[in-house]
Each structure stands twice: as structure tokens, then as C-alpha cells.
Motif scaffolding. Structure first.
Motif, mmCIF file in Angstrom:
data_model
loop_
_atom_site.group_PDB
_atom_site.id
_atom_site.type_symbol
_atom_site.label_atom_id
_atom_site.label_comp_id
_atom_site.label_asym_id
_atom_site.label_seq_id
_atom_site.Cartn_x
_atom_site.Cartn_y
_atom_site.Cartn_z
ATOM 1 N N ARG A 1 -4.180 -1.125 -6.864
ATOM 2 C CA ARG A 1 -3.345 -2.255 -6.472
ATOM 3 C C ARG A 1 -3.660 -2.760 -5.072
ATOM 4 N NH1 ARG A 1 2.621 0.138 -6.277
ATOM 5 N NH2 ARG A 1 3.070 -1.997 -5.626
ATOM 6 N N GLU B 1 -4.628 -4.578 -1.742
ATOM 7 C CA GLU B 1 -4.795 -5.993 -1.418
ATOM 8 C C GLU B 1 -5.471 -6.207 -0.070
ATOM 9 O OE1 GLU B 1 -1.076 -7.978 -1.655
ATOM 10 O OE2 GLU B 1 -0.862 -7.711 -3.826
ATOM 11 N N ASN C 1 -8.065 -6.777 -7.147
ATOM 12 C CA ASN C 1 -6.947 -7.548 -6.611
ATOM 13 C C ASN C 1 -7.016 -7.743 -5.105
ATOM 14 O OD1 ASN C 1 -5.715 -7.656 -9.202
ATOM 15 N ND2 ASN C 1 -4.883 -5.603 -8.898
ATOM 16 N N ASN D 1 -11.030 -12.555 -6.262
ATOM 17 C CA ASN D 1 -9.879 -13.241 -5.671
ATOM 18 C C ASN D 1 -9.804 -13.081 -4.159
ATOM 19 O OD1 ASN D 1 -8.923 -14.075 -8.247
ATOM 20 N ND2 ASN D 1 -8.038 -12.041 -8.562
#
Length: 566
Positions: free
Chosen positions: A192, A194, A211, A241
Motif C-alpha cells: 500500500r 504511497e 500505488n 501512477n
């Protein structure tokens, strides 16, 4: 006060600093019970040295038993070795706790969500790193580990912890990553995470970070770096991303051979900071077909056609502008969403005039093909202002497309200061600079560092306050400037009726001249009149006595809202 709900009291406590929180505990028993958990929610790296801090340096089963429920309330923990404490003037340095003691505390504080460690460790102290791997609720981890001459713990052993992290900041070689990790694994579990800040050797972590939004890469490697390891940015291809990428300054040109091919695939990137080591690196920043060939062929037909396609003259104004590209035009633009660009350094391996001319043309290509840019910064590079700002007669040819710039920071150094000694030559350079800066009406922060900065009205600083179409070049004599006309520098009335401030959003200004500056009262009045929202003013270095004079003038004008640094 004791009738307030406990939830409201706890919400108030979230906004209190340490001393205020301690005072609130003495309001009443009800407040003490509601706020006491907050005392243990945050432990800073200096609290370990405060008088009365309840955590002892050595383990004691009797004294530690009351600590266990308190440590379960800890959400943020900082710890630094005594040798790494920078500001020790305000605290008394106590004996440093043993690493085995720190391991025990981390295991008792099982609910930690944010952990910061700054220390020198050795390879035989794996217990400390293993205790971190057991923190299942950890969301943010920052480790500055020095002293290692080999890797300490395998990436696989940290996988469970890393899978739950949202932010990882790692310095030092405390992770062991084998060579096979540089190849994309099959069915790699996705984390997860970022935000990530790591050294170059740890980039295989990116295979698990689809992510990821922000990435910082430090290229400089310490003693333990194995030169035989592969050098590639291919793991970046997983991070489709990614929005923010910072690659710290590096010097070896063979370090990132696939930089252009890899970063060019990041279509969502909005902020980029890196060094230019070869002309091919400009492929990331310029539209294909607008790259200028070598030597001095700046007026070739192909380039002129590209310029005409990207630029137009706004109706009712006499200065160059450019429209944002149509959807079809942006299809071939690398990094089409880029809004913030920082070029840390430039080293193309050639300081000949032909290379410098080509380099200047590349900068012009960036500024005229990227209308979405809001921040542009160049640091640590020797070049002339004329390499960025078009000179007289070339405004249309080199007009900027990024008229929505909000931040502009440029560091100039003349290649040959002896050629700048002529005032006439300096004026010819600085007048078009001010004229083009006047087009950036949304600018909020401006920094210019250079050799021989010109600022007088004769140079054309008043170009910042006039529509270029209505009035020609301005000089001090042509408009009869007087200090009486400018005795109210913070209002539009301080300027003549035909002139109005155009950079009305500018709130931060930094001007630096390596040879020193002296600002007159009239020049400063004009400056403040041109920037009515100015809050931060940095002028350095000033010649002896000038700084005190400026402080006196600001006090006289009642500009206490202006932060002045010199």
C-alpha cells in the motif's frame, strides 16, 4: 470545564503542545483521565533526556510493569543516538540506553504507527531490525542507519511490515537485496506504500509499489555499495501512477543509462527533479521535433514551424504568448502533466560555445512547449541570463508558453565576467529580462541569483509595470521619477497613471548579486510599489550599511508586515 464530554476534551488535547498538555492535566481528575493517554501518544527524540522521563536506561521487571499499558498508547516514537543529536544546547545529555533495551521497548509499544530511528548500527544487532519487522500497525518508518559495511536484514524478512507501510524513508545499507531482485518477479505482492525515499541500491522495492505517488532516489552510494551490481531504473516502470520524482544530484554519467526510456513512461508525473548529464536527457522535457540540432543552426525551418505552431500573439497586447496545446498536440509530449521542474545540475561534458548555444536552445524548447508548468527551477549551473530570456528581436521566436508560472528560481553565473563590464551590454541583457518577467502575471515566488544583477530604472525594471503594447522601453528620465511621486510604495497610486503593477500576486522575492548591491531609497520604493503583496524580501549580499538603511526606510513606511533578510 469538567462537564464537557470526554471525547471533546480529548479532541481539544490534540491541538495542545507539551507544556500546555501537562497544565491541562491539572484542571481536574476528569481532565486528567481524558488527556493522560495523549501524554504517551508521542515520544520525541529529545524527551529521552528530560528530567523525570519515566523510561529507565536499563530493564527492571518491577519498574517496567506499570509502563506496559502506557507504551501500548504510543503512536509516534522518535529515537536518536546521542552522537546524532544536533540541538543539544537546550537539553542535558543522559547516558544512552542500550540497544537491547530499545528492542524491549519497541516490542512493548506494539501499536506504534510512526517510527523514526537515527543511529549507527552493526550487522550483529539484527534484534533491533527484527523488532521493527514485528510492528504490524506501523504506517510510517524513517531509518537513518550508518556504520554498516554490509547489509543487515533481508528484504523478504521486512515484507510483512512493508506491505502495510504508507511511507518509508531509508538511509544506509540496512536492507539486503540480492541481484535477482533487479529482475521483475512473477506475481510480486503489491504493498500500500504511497511515499518512498531510498538509496539507489534499494530500487527493487518498486516492484511491489504500483500505488506509489512520491519517490525520492539518492544516487550517492556509501562504502558498502557493490560496484558490480546492476544499474537500472527499470523497476520504475511498475509505478504508473507516480506523481512526484526526485533524483538527487549525481556525477557518474554511466549511472542511469535508461533514465530517458524509463521516466518517459510515467504519464502521470507532475513534479520532476533531476540532473542533466547528456543532451539526450532533454528528450524527457521537450516535444519531439523541437530538439535543436548541434552547432548554431537555431533558425532551421523545422524548428521555426514548431515555434509558429505553439506560439501566437494575444489580441490587444503586444507581448508574446502561447496557447495551451490541443489534445492532438499533447499526444507526443513526454510527461504531458508536468507542472513542476527542478534541474539540479547540468553536465553535458562540453563547455564550448557551440555546446552552450545548443544548451540555451534546449532551455527555450522547454519553456515554449510546456504551458502547464507552474514551477521552474535551475540550480548549480553556470550560464548567462540570455540563455533563458530571449534578447531583443527574439521575443516571438523564444516566447514562453508557461505564462502561468507561480514559482521561478534561477541561478546565473556569467561564463566570462570580463565581458559583462560594459553597462551598455548589461542593459541590453536585463531590459528584455524584466520585459518577459512582466508577462508572468501569476508569479508568486521569484528568485534570481547572478553575477552583475541590474536593477536601476535605466535598465528597465519599470518594464514590470507596463503593458508592452502601449508604452515603449522605460527609463528613469523618460518618466521623470521622483521620490515624492513614490512616497506610498504599497499602493497603485505610487506609480504614474499610465503604469500599474502587473505582478500583483508576488509575495516572495529573492535577489542576489555575488559582487554586492546597494539599493537607493527610490529603487526600493519602486520595488515595493511594483509588488503590492510582497511579504518576504531577501536582498543579499548588501554593501556595508545599506541593510540598516533599508530597515530604517521600511520602519518609516510602516511596513512591519514585510519580512526583510539581508
Amino acid at each position: 470545564m469538567d462537564s464537557l464530554p470526554a471525547e471533546l476534551i480529548e479532541a481539544i488535547g490534540q491541538y495542545l503542545d507539551g507544556p500546555s498538555l501537562c497544565s491541562s492535566l491539572r484542571v481536574c481528575r476528569f481532565w486528567f483521565n481524558a488527556l493522560s493517554p495523549l501524554i504517551w501518544s508521542y515520544i520525541s527524540k529529545t524527551q529521552w533526556h528530560r528530567t523525570g522521563f519515566p523510561i529507565r536506561q536499563v530493564f527492571d521487571a518491577y519498574d517496567d510493569s506499570p509502563l506496559r499499558p502506557k507504551l501500548l498508547q504510543v503512536r509516534h516514537l522518535e529515537w536518536a543516538a546521542n552522537s546524532d543529536l544536533k540541538d543539544v544546547s537546550a537539553i542535558t545529555i543522559r547516558k544512552e540506553i542500550a540497544r537491547s533495551r530499545l528492542v524491549q521497548l519497541l516490542r512493548m509499544a506494539a501499536n506504534i504507527r510512526s517510527l523514526e530511528l537515527q543511529m549507527s548500527i552493526t550487522a550483529d544487532e539484527l534484534g533491533l531490525l527484527q523488532s521493527i519487522a514485528e510492528l504490524r500497525h506501523l504506517r510510517r518508518l524513517r531509518i537513518e542507519a550508518t556504520g554498516l559495511d554490509m547489509f543487515a536484514i533481508r528484504l523478504q524478512d521486512m515484507s510483512n511490515t512493508f506491505s502495510n507501510l504508507e511511507t518509508l524513508e531509508s538511509t544506509g545499507h540496512w536492507l539486503y537485496i540480492d541481484l535477482s531482485s533487479w529482475e521483475r518477479p512473477q506475481d510480486a505482492p503489491q504493498w500500500r506504500m504511497e511515499r518512498l525515499s531510498v538509496g539507489y541500491y534499494a530500487l527493487p522495492i518498486l516492484w511491489h509499489c504500483e500505488n506509489l505517488r512520491e519517490l525520492e532516489i539518492r544516487i550517492f552510494e556509501s562504502f558498502g555499495f557493490q560496484r558490480s551490481e546492476k544499474r537500472s531504473l527499470r523497476p520504475l516502470q511498475t509505478c504508473r501512477n507516480l506523481e512526484v520524482l526526485k533524483i538527487h544530484r549525481y556525477s557518474r554519467q554511466d549511472t542511469l543509462l535508461d533514465l530517458v526510456e524509463t521516466i518517459g513512461t510515467l504519464r502521470q508525473l507532475r513534479s520532476l527533479s533531476f540532473s542533466i548529464l547528456a543532451f539526450s536527457f532533454f528528450d524527457l522535457l521537450c516535444r519531439p521535433g523541437s530538439i535543436v540540432p548541434a552547432e548554431n543552426d537555431h533558425r532551421c525551418k523545422k524548428r521555426q514551424q514548431t515555434e509558429n505552431k505553439l506560439e501566437q500573439v494575444e489580441e490587444g497586447s503586444g507581448y508574446s504568448s502561447a496557447r495551451p496545446p490541443d489534445d492532438d498536440d499533447s499526444a507526443d509530449l513526454p510527461l504531458p502533466l508536468l507542472e513542476d521542474l527542478t534541474i539540479i545540475s547540468v553536465d553535458v561534458g562540453d563547455n564550448t560555445f557551440s555546446a552552450i548555444d545548443r544548451l540555451a536552445a534546449q532551455f527555450f524548447n522547454i519553456l515554449r512547449t510546456r504551458p502547464l508548468l507552474k514551477g521552474f527551477q535551475i540550480q548549480g549551473f553556470s550560464f548567462s541570463p540570455s540563455d533563458i530570456f530571449a534578447q531583443p528581436g527574439q521575443e516571438l521566436e523564444h516566447g514562453w508558453a508557461c505564462l502561468g508560472l507561480e514559482t521561478l528560481k534561477l541561478q546565473f553565473k556569467s561564463l566570462d565576467p570580463r565581458k559583462m563590464n560594459s553597462r551598455e551590454k548589461r542593459y541590453r541583457i536585463w531590459q528584455p529580462i524584466y520585459r518577459q518577467l512582466g508577462q508572468l502575471t501569476k508569479l508568486k515566488s521569484l528568485m534570481i541569483q547572478c553575477w552583475s544583477l541590474e536593477k536601476s530604472t535605466d535598465v528597465g525594471i519599470l518594464e514590470l509595470a507596463q503593458p508592452i503594447s502601449s508604452v515603449g522601453p522605460v527609463s528613469g528620465e523618460g518618466h521623470g521619477r521622483s521620490s515624492r511621486a513614490l512616497n506610498k510604495p504599497s499602493t497603485d497610486h505610487a506609480l504614474p497613471s499610465k503604469l500599474k503593477a502587473r505582478l500583483t500576486e508576488l509575495n516572495s522575492l529573492y535577489l542576489s548579486d555575488s559582487k554586492g548591491m546597494t539599493w537607493s531609497r527610490t529603487e526600493l520604493e519602486i520595488l515595493l510599489a511594483l509588488f503590492p503583496k510582497l511579504k518576504d524580501l531577501n536582498l543579499r549580499p548588501l554593501n556595508p550599511g545599506n541593510g540598516k538603511e533599508i530597515q530604517k526606510w521600511l520602519k518609516e513606511w510602516k511596513r512591519t508586515d514585510l519580512k526583510f533578510v539581508y
